[in-house]
Every structure is written in structure tokens, then in C-alpha cells.
Design a protein around this motif. Structure first.
Motif, PDB file in Angstrom:
ATOM      1  N   LEU A 276     100.810  20.767  21.583  1.00 18.39           N
ATOM      2  CA  LEU A 276      99.609  20.868  20.762  1.00 18.39           C
ATOM      3  C   LEU A 276     100.008  21.320  19.363  1.00 18.39           C
ATOM      4  N   GLY A 277      99.713  20.505  18.379  1.00 18.66           N
ATOM      5  CA  GLY A 277     100.126  20.805  17.015  1.00 18.66           C
ATOM      6  C   GLY A 277      99.140  21.689  16.276  1.00 18.66           C
ATOM      7  N   ASP A 278      99.644  22.369  15.245  1.00 19.05           N
ATOM      8  CA  ASP A 278      98.805  23.253  14.446  1.00 19.05           C
ATOM      9  C   ASP A 278      97.688  22.489  13.744  1.00 19.05           C
ATOM     10  N   VAL A 279      97.986  21.288  13.277  1.00 18.65           N
ATOM     11  CA  VAL A 279      96.973  20.507  12.565  1.00 18.65           C
ATOM     12  C   VAL A 279      95.779  20.221  13.478  1.00 18.65           C
ATOM     13  N   LYS A 280      96.039  19.909  14.718  1.00 18.09           N
ATOM     14  CA  LYS A 280      94.964  19.574  15.649  1.00 18.09           C
ATOM     15  C   LYS A 280      94.061  20.787  15.918  1.00 18.09           C
ATOM     16  N   ILE A 281      94.681  21.942  16.159  1.00 21.00           N
ATOM     17  CA  ILE A 281      93.839  23.112  16.457  1.00 21.00           C
ATOM     18  C   ILE A 281      93.112  23.591  15.197  1.00 21.00           C
ATOM     19  N   LYS A 282      93.706  23.394  14.037  1.00 22.26           N
ATOM     20  CA  LYS A 282      93.019  23.764  12.800  1.00 22.26           C
ATOM     21  C   LYS A 282      91.806  22.860  12.565  1.00 22.26           C
ATOM     22  N   LYS A 283      91.964  21.580  12.859  1.00 21.44           N
ATOM     23  CA  LYS A 283      90.828  20.659  12.707  1.00 21.44           C
ATOM     24  C   LYS A 283      89.699  21.038  13.673  1.00 21.44           C
ATOM     25  N   TYR A 284      90.085  21.456  14.870  1.00 24.87           N
ATOM     26  CA  TYR A 284      89.069  21.873  15.836  1.00 24.87           C
ATOM     27  C   TYR A 284      88.364  23.143  15.344  1.00 24.87           C
ATOM     28  N   LEU A 285      89.140  24.113  14.843  1.00 28.00           N
ATOM     29  CA  LEU A 285      88.547  25.334  14.308  1.00 28.00           C
ATOM     30  C   LEU A 285      87.620  25.014  13.139  1.00 28.00           C
ATOM     31  N   ASN A 286      88.024  24.084  12.293  1.00 26.63           N
ATOM     32  CA  ASN A 286      87.175  23.706  11.172  1.00 26.63           C
ATOM     33  C   ASN A 286      85.810  23.211  11.667  1.00 26.63           C
ATOM     34  N   ASP A 287      85.812  22.390  12.711  1.00 25.85           N
ATOM     35  CA  ASP A 287      84.551  21.897  13.269  1.00 25.85           C
ATOM     36  C   ASP A 287      83.676  23.056  13.762  1.00 25.85           C
ATOM     37  N   VAL A 288      84.319  24.031  14.420  1.00 25.45           N
ATOM     38  CA  VAL A 288      83.589  25.187  14.950  1.00 25.45           C
ATOM     39  C   VAL A 288      82.969  25.995  13.812  1.00 25.45           C
ATOM     40  N   LEU A 289      83.765  26.264  12.775  1.00 27.38           N
ATOM     41  CA  LEU A 289      83.263  27.068  11.654  1.00 27.38           C
ATOM     42  C   LEU A 289      82.177  26.335  10.872  1.00 27.38           C
ATOM     43  N   GLN A 290      82.357  25.039  10.690  1.00 26.81           N
ATOM     44  CA  GLN A 290      81.342  24.277   9.954  1.00 26.81           C
ATOM     45  C   GLN A 290      79.994  24.339  10.684  1.00 26.81           C
ATOM     46  N   ALA A 291      80.026  24.238  12.003  1.00 22.54           N
ATOM     47  CA  ALA A 291      78.796  24.304  12.780  1.00 22.54           C
ATOM     48  C   ALA A 291      78.120  25.670  12.653  1.00 22.54           C
ATOM     49  N   GLU A 292      78.933  26.717  12.576  1.00 26.63           N
ATOM     50  CA  GLU A 292      78.395  28.082  12.463  1.00 26.63           C
ATOM     51  C   GLU A 292      77.841  28.357  11.070  1.00 26.63           C
ATOM     52  N   LEU A 293      78.536  27.880  10.043  1.00 26.49           N
ATOM     53  CA  LEU A 293      78.216  28.274   8.676  1.00 26.49           C
ATOM     54  C   LEU A 293      77.258  27.346   7.942  1.00 26.49           C
ATOM     55  N   LYS A 294      77.109  26.103   8.409  1.00 27.50           N
ATOM     56  CA  LYS A 294      76.229  25.172   7.696  1.00 27.50           C
ATOM     57  C   LYS A 294      74.782  25.664   7.600  1.00 27.50           C
ATOM     58  N   PRO A 295      74.175  26.155   8.684  1.00 26.58           N
ATOM     59  CA  PRO A 295      72.800  26.650   8.543  1.00 26.58           C
ATOM     60  C   PRO A 295      72.690  27.808   7.559  1.00 26.58           C
ATOM     61  N   ILE A 296      73.707  28.656   7.519  1.00 30.77           N
ATOM     62  CA  ILE A 296      73.722  29.779   6.574  1.00 30.77           C
ATOM     63  C   ILE A 296      73.793  29.255   5.147  1.00 30.77           C
ATOM     64  N   ARG A 297      74.674  28.308   4.932  1.00 33.98           N
ATOM     65  CA  ARG A 297      74.840  27.732   3.586  1.00 33.98           C
ATOM     66  C   ARG A 297      73.566  27.012   3.136  1.00 33.98           C
ATOM     67  N   ASP A 298      72.927  26.307   4.054  1.00 33.02           N
ATOM     68  CA  ASP A 298      71.697  25.591   3.715  1.00 33.02           C
ATOM     69  C   ASP A 298      70.585  26.558   3.311  1.00 33.02           C
ATOM     70  N   ARG A 299      70.453  27.661   4.062  1.00 33.02           N
ATOM     71  CA  ARG A 299      69.426  28.653   3.704  1.00 33.02           C
ATOM     72  C   ARG A 299      69.737  29.285   2.348  1.00 33.02           C
ATOM     73  N   ARG A 300      71.011  29.503   2.088  1.00 37.64           N
ATOM     74  CA  ARG A 300      71.389  30.092   0.796  1.00 37.64           C
ATOM     75  C   ARG A 300      70.985  29.168  -0.348  1.00 37.64           C
ATOM     76  N   HIS A 301      71.208  27.877  -0.190  1.00 34.71           N
ATOM     77  CA  HIS A 301      70.832  26.916  -1.222  1.00 34.71           C
ATOM     78  C   HIS A 301      69.336  26.952  -1.480  1.00 34.71           C
ATOM     79  N   GLN A 302      68.544  27.137  -0.445  1.00 35.96           N
ATOM     80  CA  GLN A 302      67.094  27.218  -0.613  1.00 35.96           C
ATOM     81  C   GLN A 302      66.704  28.414  -1.477  1.00 35.96           C
ATOM     82  N   TYR A 303      67.298  29.552  -1.186  1.00 39.09           N
ATOM     83  CA  TYR A 303      66.974  30.748  -1.971  1.00 39.09           C
ATOM     84  C   TYR A 303      67.549  30.672  -3.384  1.00 39.09           C
TER      85      TYR A 303
END
Length: 342
Positions: A276-303
Motif C-alpha cells: 500500500l503506497g503513501d499516495v493511495k492512503i493520502k488520497k483516501y485521507l483527502n476524501d475523508v477530510l473533504q467530506a468533513e470540512l466541506k459543510p463547514i466551509r460552505d457555512r463560512r462562505h454564507q456568513y
């Protein structure tokens, strides 16, 4: 101990020295939202600009700019001004007077023994040039907590000495003036292992000053670039090489942010075995973080589209906080006997 008749009140907050990052989110912000939404507490959340000035007095613009950034981050993560009072420390005149009264109950030697203060003085490289305001900020913090009669203060484990100093001040005041006015606060600590997350570079602390943070306001491309730069196992050179999970920042983040714990366990096993390569697990982590942070970022843009409205929230919250703090100050003055003119 807190008397049974007293309501449960939370005081918490942050110094406005920059935007907040995912370390703040994991360590405190998420807990605040949960406590706020529980309906069990009256919640005061303070933007501690006066405390921030104790070591940034020569750069006040940094504090002024950061104040609105912190407010936006609060609202973005789900702090609800209908459920929580968001206030600005400098707009509560009772706080410095309470600090003055409490300073008469604390010795210089006791302040110097506070392990949290000692650690922070060392980290900031003050040497012998410690600002007086910084050295006595445990007293100021006691004023913040007691002004709102907070029963509960969500903090990291490293802040327990600060709470103990507040409790000492409360006990001294209530004993000297024979009035049970001030409330001894208790700490509310994050789940074990969740109080602090490492920086992108593997440093034990994620920090604005170290430049190793993912901010709640970072856009998707910035988050991806930061994740792809993260520290892993320096000896994991080839995909087929067995890799170390312990101390590997990517897996630390997956443990914290990925709700699919079985998936994380499977990835760990595959990484340790090799293949299992580092690039693959980093891409997976990126997907996880994007899912967590997108709603936060969207609300911030509204305010962000209505900054004047955000200032209105801070103004209203500070006005309510003033009423509460002024009542406590009146009780303190009455107990001391210095309300000479009624």
C-alpha cells in the motif's frame, strides 16, 4: 463542588491570533457544538482579544483582523448565536476590574509556579522580558470564568493548572468576604487521545506559528495539497515495503476523522504488510477530510457574504454578556464593601 441549585454554565473561547484549524476543531470546537446542542448548558463563548494582546500588543492589527476570522470559524462549525452567547472580551468592562480585585488575592510566587504559564513563557522565548499582562493572565482568565459563574470550562489537559488557579481564587474570595458569590469551575476535557493532533510535518503540535496546519477555511485544492505533503513513514520508500503505522500522521488523522474504523484497520494491516503506497492512503485521507470540512466551509462562505451581520451577532452577544458580568461585579463590590454610592 458546585451547589445543586446553580445552573450549568459553560465558558470557553479562543485567542484571535489567526484562523482556526482542524486541531481546534477536534480539540474543542466539536465538543462545544455538542454541548450547546445538548440543551443542558447556558453557553458563553469568548473571543479573548485582551488575552491575545498580552503577547501581541505591538501588532494590534493582527488581533483586529483575526477577531472576525475566529467569529466566522465559530459560526461555520455550528456555534448557533440563538443557543450560545458569542462575546468579545474587550467589550466587557467588568472583566478588568474583577482581574484587579482578584490580583490582590494571588502572590507573584504562586503565578510563577503555574506550570502552564511557565511552559508558555518558555515556548514564546520571553526570557526575562515577560509582559506583566501575560504573567498574570491566569488571574484575567479567572475573571472571565467567574464573571459568568461558569460551572464548566471545556479545555485541554494542559489547561488544568489554570482552572486550579481559578478555583483557588474563588475559595480565597468566598472565604475572606464570607460570601458564597463565586463558583468553582470544573474542567470538561476531550476524550483521551483527542485533545491534540499532530501537524502535517509530524510535529507533536499543529500550530499556526509552525505553518503545519489545515485551516477550517482552506479550500478543497489547498487541503489536497497539504494532505499530499503530509509526513508518513520515511522508511516506506517503495510500495511493496512494509510501513510503520505508529507515528504516521496520515493514519493518526484517519483514526480521528474516518468514521469507518474497520476500513482504517484494514488499511493499517495492508500498509504494515507491504503493498500500500503513501499516495493511495493520502488520497483516501483527502476524501475523508473533504467530506468533513466541506459543510463547514460552505457555512463560512454564507456568513462571509454578510460581515456586518456577523458584527451584529458579536455586538448582541457582548451586550448580553455585559449584563451578566455587571451583576457579578456588583455582587463582588458589595462583598468587598466598596459600593459606596449604591
Amino acid at each position: 463542588m458546585v451547589s445543586r441549585w446553580q445552573p450549568k454554565i459553560i465558558l470557553t473561547g479562543d485567542r484571535p491570533t489567526g484562523k482556526l484549524h482542524i486541531g481546534h476543531y477536534v480539540g474543542s470546537l466539536k465538543n462545544r457544538v455538542e454541548l450547546q446542542n445538548s440543551g443542558d448548558y447556558e453557553t458563553f463563548i469568548m473571543i479573548a482579544d485582551m488575552q491575545a494582546l498580552t503577547d501581541n500588543a505591538r501588532d494590534p492589527e493582527k488581533i483586529r483582523h483575526s477577531l472576525i476570522q475566529v467569529a466566522l470559524d465559530y459560526l461555520a462549525v455550528g456555534i448557533d448565536p440563538q443557543k450560545s452567547t458569542i462575546l468579545v472580551q474587550s467589550q466587557i468592562p467588568a472583566l478588568p476590574e474583577l482581574t484587579q480585585h482578584y490580583s490582590n488575592l494571588v502572590t507573584v510566587s504562586r503565578l510563577n509556579r503555574n506550570p502552564t504559564v511557565k511552559t508558555e513563557i518558555k515556548q514564546k522565548n520571553f526570557g526575562q522580558s515577560v509582559p506583566v499582562g501575560f504573567a498574570m493572565y491566569p488571574i484575567s482568565q479567572a475573571a472571565d470564568i467567574t464573571a459568568f459563574k461558569a460551572t464548566t470550562v471545556p479545555v485541554g489537559d494542559d489547561q488544568e493548572p489554570m482552572l486550579e488557579q481559578t478555583r483557588e481564587i474563588v475559595r480565597s474570595f468566598n472565604s475572606i468576604y464570607k460570601e458564597n458569590i463565586l463558583v468553582e469551575p470544573e474542567g470538561y476535557f476531550p476524550p483521551k487521545g483527542m485533545g491534540r493532533i499532530p501537524g502535517l510535518d509530524g510535529n507533536a503540535k499543529m500550530s499556526k506559528s509552525l505553518g503545519n496546519a489545515i485551516y477550517l477555511s482552506d479550500d478543497a485544492d489547498t487541503i489536497q495539497k497539504k494532505v499530499m505533503s503530509m509526513y508518513t513513514d520515511p522508511n516506506h520508500i517503495h510500495v511493496q515495503d512494509p510501513g510503520q503505522v505508529a507515528g504516521n500522521t496520515v493514519f493518526t488523522y484517519l483514526d480521528i476523522f474516518d468514521p469507518d474504523k474497520q476500513k482504517v484497520a484494514d488499511l493499517k494491516a495492508e500498509y504494515q504488510h507491504g503493498g500500500l503506497g503513501d499516495v493511495k492512503i493520502k488520497k483516501y485521507l483527502n476524501d475523508v477530510l473533504q467530506a468533513e470540512l466541506k459543510p463547514i466551509r460552505d457555512r463560512r462562505h454564507q456568513y462571509e457574504s454578510d460581515i456586518a451581520g456577523v458584527y451584529d451577532i458579536l455586538k448582541a452577544g457582548s451586550a448580553h454578556a455585559n449584563e451578566v458580568a455587571n451583576q457579578t461585579l456588583k455582587e463582588v463590590r458589595d462583598a468587598i464593601g466598596i459600593n459606596y454610592f449604591g
